[in-house]
Enzyme design. Structure first.
Site, PDB file in Angstrom:
ATOM      1  N   CYS A   1     -40.293   0.014  22.061  1.00  0.00           N
ATOM      2  CA  CYS A   1     -41.865  -0.405  22.282  1.00  0.00           C
ATOM      3  C   CYS A   1     -42.772   0.697  22.117  1.00  0.00           C
ATOM      4  O   CYS A   1     -44.021   0.465  21.747  1.00  0.00           O
ATOM      5  CB  CYS A   1     -42.212  -1.193  23.468  1.00  0.00           C
ATOM      6  SG  CYS A   1     -40.908  -2.576  23.794  1.00  0.00           S
TER       7      CYS A   1
ATOM      8  N   CYS B   1     -44.931   0.112  28.086  1.00  0.00           N
ATOM      9  CA  CYS B   1     -43.854   0.148  28.760  1.00  0.00           C
ATOM     10  C   CYS B   1     -42.857  -0.028  27.648  1.00  0.00           C
ATOM     11  O   CYS B   1     -42.851  -0.115  26.539  1.00  0.00           O
ATOM     12  CB  CYS B   1     -43.333  -0.865  29.777  1.00  0.00           C
ATOM     13  SG  CYS B   1     -43.512  -2.576  29.032  1.00  0.00           S
TER      14      CYS B   1
ATOM     15  N   HIS C   1     -46.690  -8.633  19.751  1.00  0.00           N
ATOM     16  CA  HIS C   1     -46.035  -7.469  20.183  1.00  0.00           C
ATOM     17  C   HIS C   1     -44.944  -7.291  18.928  1.00  0.00           C
ATOM     18  O   HIS C   1     -43.675  -7.511  19.249  1.00  0.00           O
ATOM     19  CB  HIS C   1     -45.360  -7.428  21.589  1.00  0.00           C
ATOM     20  CG  HIS C   1     -44.820  -6.256  21.668  1.00  0.00           C
ATOM     21  ND1 HIS C   1     -44.869  -4.947  21.301  1.00  0.00           N
ATOM     22  CD2 HIS C   1     -43.979  -6.175  23.001  1.00  0.00           C
ATOM     23  CE1 HIS C   1     -44.408  -4.048  22.041  1.00  0.00           C
ATOM     24  NE2 HIS C   1     -43.500  -4.917  22.976  1.00  0.00           N
TER      25      HIS C   1
END
Length: 393
Positions: free
Chosen positions: A88, A379, A349
């Site tokens: 991510c 994160c 996302h």
């Protein structure tokens, strides 16, 4: 030390899973934002020294997706490209790597960003097929789940790490749903008012009924209610608190920025949006990977020589509501300056792109609100976090 400035920042709309952008590959999405970022920077592509793009779900995309995207965007063949995977954090790490390249003197102009099409992540056959299968069943493996959403250390879904944080911090289902509703409400309002329009490059999608233009984020749900969220069942544990409604989506999208050394920007007469003040990564236990922004942000603040109170606006990726709230407790985030137009729970996302996406949004928010200092943080699956501080010029 040479300052690194950002002269353009752009993203595609974010598409829903199997939605409007599902037929557009990560490479093509990347090419679109690279081309638009160069156009908005008002530079010739031949001046670019390197292209660095984050991409997580690379199976089946072919060699070095960043190189493919760069060539499709019209970048000269002599200019090298690098694809990076920090889950991510990939899109934001690409910005940090580009900045390092400029600071070291290896480059003056670097294209950075991230790209992901989670809808197109392939299924895999087991590798034993290469040796031959004489009998028995074969199971297909979902690369989206295995390579993007599963903790490789503990062999469970990222959602379990969110449950772990909820339990550790005593974060209730109601608190998570309230954050999700906030995100959906703010994002839906922003989409309706066209707040994101300046940062978005529309994407043309070919369909059987002709070409369509996708120009706005697809994932926000304006009809979200507290009652509707409360009815959703736990997604990862029978008695858990994490649901599809208080977690981020599975999405498609891309984002890109142009980084330039300050001296080169002056020489070319380029208008800088912001300069990079600092960046840092940190590590935490993989079982609570969502807390990664805490050490990363603390390190970035220390490097910049400032306190969190000095930051005007914050974009903190909402992988899960519990994760975001845990980070908020540890850092004492001011919600009045954090994710002011919603976050990933509402916007989505697309994992390899999200780091660049939140930075793009942060920069445009700083302009919109006439603010100076911004923090972007995410994160990272596997137990990491990454943060960057920028100063609007």
């Amino acid at each position: 030390m040479e300052n690194v400035v950002i002269v353009s920042a752009v993203r595609t709309p974010i598409g829903s899973f199997n939605g409007a952008l599902s037929s557009v590959s990560a490479v093509d999405l990347g090419a679109i934002v690279i081309q638009e970022a160069i156009k908005r920077a008002n530079i010739e592509s031949a001046l670019v020294n390197e292209v660095i793009m984050g991409n997580v779900l690379q199976a089946g995309l072919g060699q070095n997706p960043a190189r493919q995207a760069a060539l499709k965007a019209g970048i000269e063949k002599e200019i090298p490209s690098l694809t990076i995977n920090k889950v991510c954090g990939s899109g934001l790490k690409s910005v940090a790597l580009g900045a390092q390249s400029i600071i070291s003197g290896d480059a003056d102009i670097v294209v950075v960003g991230g790209m992901e099409n989670m809808s197109q992540a392939p299924y895999l056959l087991d590798s034993k097929v290469r040796q031959g299968v004489k009998m028995g069943n074969l199971t297909l493996r979902d690369t989206m789940i295995e390579d993007g959403l599963t903790c490789a250390s503990n062999h469970y879904h990222m959602g379990i790490t969110a449950e772990n944080i909820a339990e550790q911090y005593g974060i209730s289902r109601q608190a998570q749903d309230e954050l999700a509703l906030r995100s959906q409400t703010l994002a839906s309002q922003a989409v309706q008012l066209g707040v994101f329009d300046k940062e978005i490059v529309p994407v043309m999608v070919k369909t059987r009924k002709g070409d369509i233009i996708v120009s706005r984020d697809e994932y926000p749900k304006a009809d979200t209610t507290a009652e509707g969220l409360a009815k959703l069942k736990p997604a990862f544990k029978k008695e858990g608190t994490v649901t599809a409604g208080n977690a981020s989506g599975i999405n498609d999208g891309a984002a890109a920025l142009i980084l330039v050394s300050e001296s080169k920007a002056h020489a070319l007469g380029l208008k800088a949006i912001a300069k990079i003040r600092s960046y840092a990564s940190g590590g935490v236990d993989p079982s609570v990977m969502g807390l990664g922004p805490v050490p990363a942000t603390q390190k970035a603040l220390k490097k910049a020589g400032i306190n969190l109170d000095d930051i005007d606006l914050i974009e903190a990726n909402e992988a899960f509501a519990s994760q975001f709230l845990g980070v908020g407790k540890d850092l004492n985030l001011d919600m009045n300056k954090t994710n002011i137009h919603g976050g990933a729970i509402a916007l989505g996302h697309p994992i390899g792109a999200s780091g660049a996406r939140i930075l793009v949004t942060l920069l445009h928010n700083l302009i919109e609100k006439d603010k100076k200092l911004g923090l972007a943080t995410l994160c990272i699956g596997g137990g990491q976090g990454i943060s960057m501080i920028v100063e609007r010029l």
